[in-house]
Design a protein around this motif. Structure first.
Motif, mmCIF file in Angstrom:
data_model
loop_
_atom_site.group_PDB
_atom_site.id
_atom_site.type_symbol
_atom_site.label_atom_id
_atom_site.label_comp_id
_atom_site.label_asym_id
_atom_site.label_seq_id
_atom_site.Cartn_x
_atom_site.Cartn_y
_atom_site.Cartn_z
ATOM 1 N N ARG A 174 0.811 -1.223 0.000
ATOM 2 C CA ARG A 174 0.000 0.000 0.000
ATOM 3 C C ARG A 174 0.845 1.275 0.000
ATOM 4 N N ARG A 175 2.171 1.139 -0.101
ATOM 5 C CA ARG A 175 3.028 2.337 -0.137
ATOM 6 C C ARG A 175 2.723 3.133 -1.401
ATOM 7 N N ALA A 176 2.566 4.436 -1.221
ATOM 8 C CA ALA A 176 2.224 5.300 -2.356
ATOM 9 C C ALA A 176 2.850 6.669 -2.172
ATOM 10 N N GLU A 177 3.221 7.272 -3.283
ATOM 11 C CA GLU A 177 3.659 8.660 -3.288
ATOM 12 C C GLU A 177 2.408 9.512 -3.453
ATOM 13 N N VAL A 178 2.162 10.413 -2.500
ATOM 14 C CA VAL A 178 0.956 11.234 -2.508
ATOM 15 C C VAL A 178 1.349 12.690 -2.720
ATOM 16 N N TRP A 179 0.686 13.326 -3.699
ATOM 17 C CA TRP A 179 0.886 14.751 -3.961
ATOM 18 C C TRP A 179 -0.270 15.511 -3.336
ATOM 19 N N ARG A 180 0.053 16.613 -2.664
ATOM 20 C CA ARG A 180 -0.962 17.459 -2.030
ATOM 21 C C ARG A 180 -0.798 18.912 -2.462
ATOM 22 N N LEU A 181 -1.917 19.607 -2.508
ATOM 23 C CA LEU A 181 -1.938 21.047 -2.747
ATOM 24 C C LEU A 181 -1.986 21.697 -1.375
ATOM 25 N N ARG A 182 -0.951 22.444 -1.019
ATOM 26 C CA ARG A 182 -0.827 23.004 0.333
ATOM 27 C C ARG A 182 -1.166 24.490 0.375
ATOM 28 N N HIS A 183 -2.049 24.821 1.313
ATOM 29 C CA HIS A 183 -2.316 26.203 1.736
ATOM 30 C C HIS A 183 -1.856 26.218 3.191
ATOM 31 N N GLY A 184 -0.637 26.615 3.465
ATOM 32 C CA GLY A 184 -0.131 26.505 4.828
ATOM 33 C C GLY A 184 0.059 25.038 5.174
ATOM 34 N N LEU A 191 -4.128 15.393 -4.312
ATOM 35 C CA LEU A 191 -4.337 15.564 -5.748
ATOM 36 C C LEU A 191 -4.092 14.275 -6.517
ATOM 37 N N ARG A 192 -3.082 13.529 -6.094
ATOM 38 C CA ARG A 192 -2.815 12.274 -6.774
ATOM 39 C C ARG A 192 -2.029 11.348 -5.874
ATOM 40 N N SER A 193 -2.165 10.056 -6.155
ATOM 41 C CA SER A 193 -1.499 9.018 -5.382
ATOM 42 C C SER A 193 -0.980 7.976 -6.363
ATOM 43 N N ARG A 194 0.335 7.718 -6.299
ATOM 44 C CA ARG A 194 0.953 6.740 -7.209
ATOM 45 C C ARG A 194 1.453 5.549 -6.412
ATOM 46 N N SER A 195 0.946 4.366 -6.732
ATOM 47 C CA SER A 195 1.382 3.136 -6.081
ATOM 48 C C SER A 195 2.849 2.906 -6.389
ATOM 49 N N LEU A 196 3.665 2.728 -5.348
ATOM 50 C CA LEU A 196 5.084 2.491 -5.571
ATOM 51 C C LEU A 196 5.354 1.063 -6.031
ATOM 52 N N GLN A 197 4.406 0.163 -5.833
ATOM 53 C CA GLN A 197 4.586 -1.210 -6.277
ATOM 54 C C GLN A 197 4.044 -1.423 -7.688
ATOM 55 N N GLY A 198 2.807 -1.017 -7.938
ATOM 56 C CA GLY A 198 2.178 -1.290 -9.232
ATOM 57 C C GLY A 198 2.273 -0.164 -10.238
ATOM 58 N N GLY A 199 2.557 1.056 -9.779
ATOM 59 C CA GLY A 199 2.688 2.188 -10.688
ATOM 60 C C GLY A 199 1.395 2.879 -11.072
ATOM 61 N N GLN A 200 0.226 2.329 -10.681
ATOM 62 C CA GLN A 200 -1.040 2.989 -11.036
ATOM 63 C C GLN A 200 -1.127 4.337 -10.320
ATOM 64 N N VAL A 201 -1.778 5.295 -10.983
ATOM 65 C CA VAL A 201 -1.910 6.648 -10.440
ATOM 66 C C VAL A 201 -3.388 6.988 -10.315
ATOM 67 N N LYS A 202 -3.790 7.387 -9.101
ATOM 68 C CA LYS A 202 -5.162 7.842 -8.855
ATOM 69 C C LYS A 202 -5.136 9.359 -8.774
ATOM 70 N N HIS A 203 -6.104 10.001 -9.448
ATOM 71 C CA HIS A 203 -6.220 11.456 -9.433
ATOM 72 C C HIS A 203 -7.472 11.844 -8.649
ATOM 73 N N PHE A 204 -7.368 12.923 -7.865
ATOM 74 C CA PHE A 204 -8.456 13.364 -6.999
ATOM 75 C C PHE A 204 -8.792 14.823 -7.248
ATOM 76 N N GLU A 205 -10.042 15.185 -6.971
ATOM 77 C CA GLU A 205 -10.496 16.582 -6.973
ATOM 78 C C GLU A 205 -11.230 16.823 -5.677
#
Length: 143
Positions: free
Chosen positions: A65-75, A81-95
């Motif tokens: 379940r390890r994933a690289e997670v990108w966030r939009l930061r206000h403070g 915004l997105r999460s990329r599985s470090l094992q499988g490479g799939q990328v989930k995008h969020f709004e």
């Protein structure tokens, strides 16, 4: 893509002297994160240009379940915004805002799946396969 971002900043700063400091719009940063060419390598530069509103990357989870997670930061707050599985490479995008993020797209090597609906009730509406096939879905989950 990063070059286009830098050119956009340069247009805002024509005639400026010294350190460049602007706030990139939330829409611009969300579009950047959604682009497949975007890279966390550019986050330090983006943070120097726009310290008030920036993108961050962190690793969450363990094992499969390890994933690289990108966030939009206000403070300190940050919407996922997105999460990329470090094992499988799939990328989930969020709004959506922090705490109300909903999955809108999942990208695999074999294609892309699109979702609609509120957080926790997202429904698959379309899949686009790498071979060009497109499938549409209607109805409730599990129907």
């Amino acid at each position: 893509f990063a070059v286009a971002m830098r050119l956009q900043i340069a247009q805002h700063c024509v005639g400026s002297v010294g350190t460049v400091s602007v706030t990139l719009s939330e829409d611009t940063l969300r579009r950047y994160a959604a682009d497949r060419r975007a890279s966390a390598e550019h986050f330090p530069w983006l943070a120097r240009v726009s310290p008030a509103l920036r993108l961050t990357s962190e690793v969450e989870g363990a094992g499969e379940r390890r994933a690289e997670v990108w966030r939009l930061r206000h403070g300190e707050n940050g919407a996922k915004l997105r999460s990329r599985s470090l094992q499988g490479g799939q990328v989930k995008h969020f709004e959506g805002e922090r705490g109300a993020e909903r999955k809108v797209r999942k990208v695999f090597a074999s294609g892309t799946v699109h979702y609609e609906g509120e957080r926790g009730a997202e429904l698959k509406v379309r899949s686009e396969l790498a071979n060009g096939e497109v499938h549409y879905y209607e109805g409730e989950r599990g129907a």
